[in-house]
Design a protein around this motif. Structure first.
Motif, PDB file in Angstrom:
ATOM      1  N   VAL A 280      11.658  36.909  46.996  1.00 10.39           N
ATOM      2  CA  VAL A 280      10.917  36.227  48.059  1.00 10.39           C
ATOM      3  C   VAL A 280       9.475  35.999  47.625  1.00 10.39           C
ATOM      4  O   VAL A 280       8.811  36.919  47.125  1.00 10.39           O
ATOM      5  CB  VAL A 280      10.954  37.046  49.372  1.00 10.39           C
ATOM      6  N   VAL A 281       8.994  34.790  47.818  1.00 13.16           N
ATOM      7  CA  VAL A 281       7.651  34.392  47.401  1.00 13.16           C
ATOM      8  C   VAL A 281       6.892  33.847  48.606  1.00 13.16           C
ATOM      9  O   VAL A 281       7.421  32.997  49.336  1.00 13.16           O
ATOM     10  CB  VAL A 281       7.709  33.290  46.312  1.00 13.16           C
ATOM     11  N   GLU A 282       5.687  34.321  48.815  1.00  8.12           N
ATOM     12  CA  GLU A 282       4.829  33.734  49.840  1.00  8.12           C
ATOM     13  C   GLU A 282       4.197  32.462  49.271  1.00  8.12           C
ATOM     14  O   GLU A 282       3.541  32.504  48.227  1.00  8.12           O
ATOM     15  CB  GLU A 282       3.726  34.707  50.247  1.00  8.12           C
ATOM     16  N   SER A 283       4.403  31.346  49.932  1.00  2.44           N
ATOM     17  CA  SER A 283       3.883  30.091  49.392  1.00  2.44           C
ATOM     18  C   SER A 283       2.359  30.084  49.342  1.00  2.44           C
ATOM     19  O   SER A 283       1.762  29.491  48.434  1.00  2.44           O
ATOM     20  CB  SER A 283       4.399  28.907  50.207  1.00  2.44           C
ATOM     21  N   GLU A 284       1.713  30.754  50.304  1.00  2.00           N
ATOM     22  CA  GLU A 284       0.249  30.835  50.269  1.00  2.00           C
ATOM     23  C   GLU A 284      -0.226  31.486  48.970  1.00  2.00           C
ATOM     24  O   GLU A 284      -1.206  31.056  48.358  1.00  2.00           O
ATOM     25  CB  GLU A 284      -0.269  31.637  51.464  1.00  2.00           C
ATOM     26  N   ARG A 285       0.494  32.517  48.540  1.00  2.00           N
ATOM     27  CA  ARG A 285       0.122  33.204  47.302  1.00  2.00           C
ATOM     28  C   ARG A 285       0.440  32.340  46.084  1.00  2.00           C
ATOM     29  O   ARG A 285      -0.316  32.338  45.100  1.00  2.00           O
ATOM     30  CB  ARG A 285       0.866  34.538  47.217  1.00  2.00           C
ATOM     31  N   PHE A 286       1.535  31.603  46.138  1.00  2.00           N
ATOM     32  CA  PHE A 286       1.877  30.726  45.025  1.00  2.00           C
ATOM     33  C   PHE A 286       0.787  29.680  44.808  1.00  2.00           C
ATOM     34  O   PHE A 286       0.442  29.350  43.666  1.00  2.00           O
ATOM     35  CB  PHE A 286       3.228  30.051  45.293  1.00  2.00           C
ATOM     36  N   PHE A 287       0.212  29.166  45.892  1.00  2.00           N
ATOM     37  CA  PHE A 287      -0.796  28.126  45.747  1.00  2.00           C
ATOM     38  C   PHE A 287      -2.181  28.690  45.396  1.00  2.00           C
ATOM     39  O   PHE A 287      -2.998  27.971  44.820  1.00  2.00           O
ATOM     40  CB  PHE A 287      -0.865  27.283  47.018  1.00  2.00           C
ATOM     41  N   THR A 288      -2.449  29.948  45.728  1.00  2.00           N
ATOM     42  CA  THR A 288      -3.753  30.528  45.399  1.00  2.00           C
ATOM     43  C   THR A 288      -3.733  31.310  44.084  1.00  2.00           C
ATOM     44  O   THR A 288      -4.760  31.422  43.421  1.00  2.00           O
ATOM     45  CB  THR A 288      -4.240  31.456  46.524  1.00  2.00           C
ATOM     46  N   GLU A 289      -2.562  31.844  43.715  1.00  2.00           N
ATOM     47  CA  GLU A 289      -2.416  32.581  42.456  1.00  2.00           C
ATOM     48  C   GLU A 289      -1.177  32.070  41.705  1.00  2.00           C
ATOM     49  O   GLU A 289      -0.221  32.812  41.494  1.00  2.00           O
ATOM     50  CB  GLU A 289      -2.260  34.083  42.712  1.00  2.00           C
ATOM     51  N   PRO A 290      -1.186  30.798  41.323  1.00  3.84           N
ATOM     52  CA  PRO A 290       0.040  30.212  40.776  1.00  3.84           C
ATOM     53  C   PRO A 290       0.529  30.857  39.486  1.00  3.84           C
ATOM     54  O   PRO A 290       1.739  31.073  39.326  1.00  3.84           O
ATOM     55  CB  PRO A 290      -0.336  28.743  40.562  1.00  3.84           C
ATOM     56  N   GLU A 291      -0.365  31.190  38.574  1.00  9.72           N
ATOM     57  CA  GLU A 291       0.070  31.762  37.299  1.00  9.72           C
ATOM     58  C   GLU A 291       0.755  33.109  37.495  1.00  9.72           C
ATOM     59  O   GLU A 291       1.854  33.351  36.964  1.00  9.72           O
ATOM     60  CB  GLU A 291      -1.113  31.909  36.330  1.00  9.72           C
ATOM     61  N   LYS A 292       0.136  33.975  38.261  1.00  9.54           N
ATOM     62  CA  LYS A 292       0.698  35.304  38.487  1.00  9.54           C
ATOM     63  C   LYS A 292       2.025  35.223  39.239  1.00  9.54           C
ATOM     64  O   LYS A 292       3.002  35.908  38.884  1.00  9.54           O
ATOM     65  CB  LYS A 292      -0.299  36.172  39.265  1.00  9.54           C
ATOM     66  N   THR A 293       2.064  34.410  40.270  1.00  7.73           N
ATOM     67  CA  THR A 293       3.280  34.281  41.064  1.00  7.73           C
ATOM     68  C   THR A 293       4.404  33.653  40.243  1.00  7.73           C
ATOM     69  O   THR A 293       5.565  34.094  40.315  1.00  7.73           O
ATOM     70  CB  THR A 293       3.013  33.424  42.321  1.00  7.73           C
ATOM     71  N   TYR A 294       4.069  32.655  39.456  1.00  3.33           N
ATOM     72  CA  TYR A 294       5.039  32.004  38.581  1.00  3.33           C
ATOM     73  C   TYR A 294       5.611  33.003  37.576  1.00  3.33           C
ATOM     74  O   TYR A 294       6.834  33.035  37.340  1.00  3.33           O
ATOM     75  CB  TYR A 294       4.356  30.847  37.867  1.00  3.33           C
ATOM     76  N   ASP A 295       4.763  33.829  36.992  1.00  9.07           N
ATOM     77  CA  ASP A 295       5.236  34.833  36.028  1.00  9.07           C
ATOM     78  C   ASP A 295       6.186  35.831  36.684  1.00  9.07           C
ATOM     79  O   ASP A 295       7.165  36.271  36.064  1.00  9.07           O
ATOM     80  CB  ASP A 295       4.049  35.578  35.409  1.00  9.07           C
TER      81      ASP A 295
END
Length: 292
Positions: A216-231
């Protein structure tokens, strides 16, 4: 020619021909090792584009959302497999990078359709599921704008659309769960409030595929911390982390004509309180939109 400028009838003929060819060559094609299952209006297109840019990932051939496990299941496995790359494409990835290629698709309605999770478990044993969640208040408002723009919603007032949701959805989930041939336009396009009850849908998915196969991914976090969330997503999927990051972009964002009525926002925030609390067991923390 720019694909966006190709007339729709031409696109339909091209897609029909490609699907027919895909069905004929289905045995020589890959099957998905993971799916993006939702949620709707939570950044699924942006994550899809980012993962499709990974050098060892091969995306669906025609478009990101096949919608097989929700509204096209009667078409059969051959039709579904026909949407994915040929095995020879995977062999080229294996030769170049020394790892197995993966393919996937993204159909946000999978998370919500009552039969989708069981179908995924039966047809794609071992496949992993990625789910994005977003502030459910903002998600509902965004969906209403989206459905209006596509011509799938005619009630322009968001408050009225919310009031119409219970009668529109009355017994629709039950009918979908008990009749594999049933289709509900209202369930797919007018479930503004219920779509944000994320933990309820996640629990159903876990019953069928196993909790360990859902990320599960929070989209807010994906857009503010894309590299970390993507990894983190890549680690979950078993993708190499040493091949760089894609260009992170935001897709399918629609400009708003006006902000939400404050009273309606307050009511929705209160409504989702228990549902957001239930997400803590999935995220390991209070959802970002609930943090002070």
């Amino acid at each position: 020619m720019d694909a966006s400028k190709v007339p729709s009838p031409v696109k339909r003929v091209v897609h029909l021909g490609s699907r027919s060819y895909g069905r004929l060559t289905a045995p020589a094609r890959m099957t998905p090792s993971f799916l993006i299952c939702g949620g709707q209006r939570c950044g699924t297109t942006s994550l899809y584009r980012a993962l499709a840019a990974h050098p060892t990932v091969l995306k669906a051939v025609l478009h990101k959302g096949v919608h097989y496990f929700d509204v096209s299941y009667e078409r059969g496995k051959g039709w579904y497999r026909g949407h994915f790359p040929l095995q020879r494409s995977a062999e080229r990835v294996r030769t170049k990078y020394g790892v197995e290629a993966q393919t996937f698709e993204s159909s946000p309605y999978y998370m919500y359709h009552p039969q989708a999770a069981a179908r995924i478990a039966a047809d794609l044993p071992g496949a992993k599921l990625v789910v994005l969640v977003r502030d459910p208040v903002e998600r509902a408002y965004s969906q209403h704008h989206h459905e209006l723009a596509r011509g799938f919603e005619h009630e322009r007032d968001f408050g009225n659309a919310l009031a119409l949701e219970p009668p529109r959805l009355h017994r629709q989930e039950h009918k979908l769960a008990t009749d594999p041939t049933y289709y509900s336009f209202a369930h797919q396009h007018h479930a503004y409030r219920s779509r944000g009850e994320y933990a309820r849908y996640l629990s159903v998915m876990a019953q069928h595929v196993g909790r360990e196969r859902i990320h599960v991914v929070e989209s807010e976090r994906f857009f503010t911390e894309p590299e970390k969330t993507y990894d983190e997503v890549c680690s979950f999927l078993g993708l190499r982390l040493d091949l760089g990051h894609p260009a992170f972009e935001r897709h399918n964002a629609r400009p708003r004509q006006a902000d939400m009525d404050p009273g309606l926002r307050r009511d929705l925030t209160n409504y989702f309180a228990t549902h957001d609390e239930a997400l803590i067991t999935w995220l390991g923390r209070v959802p970002i939109w609930r943090q002070a």
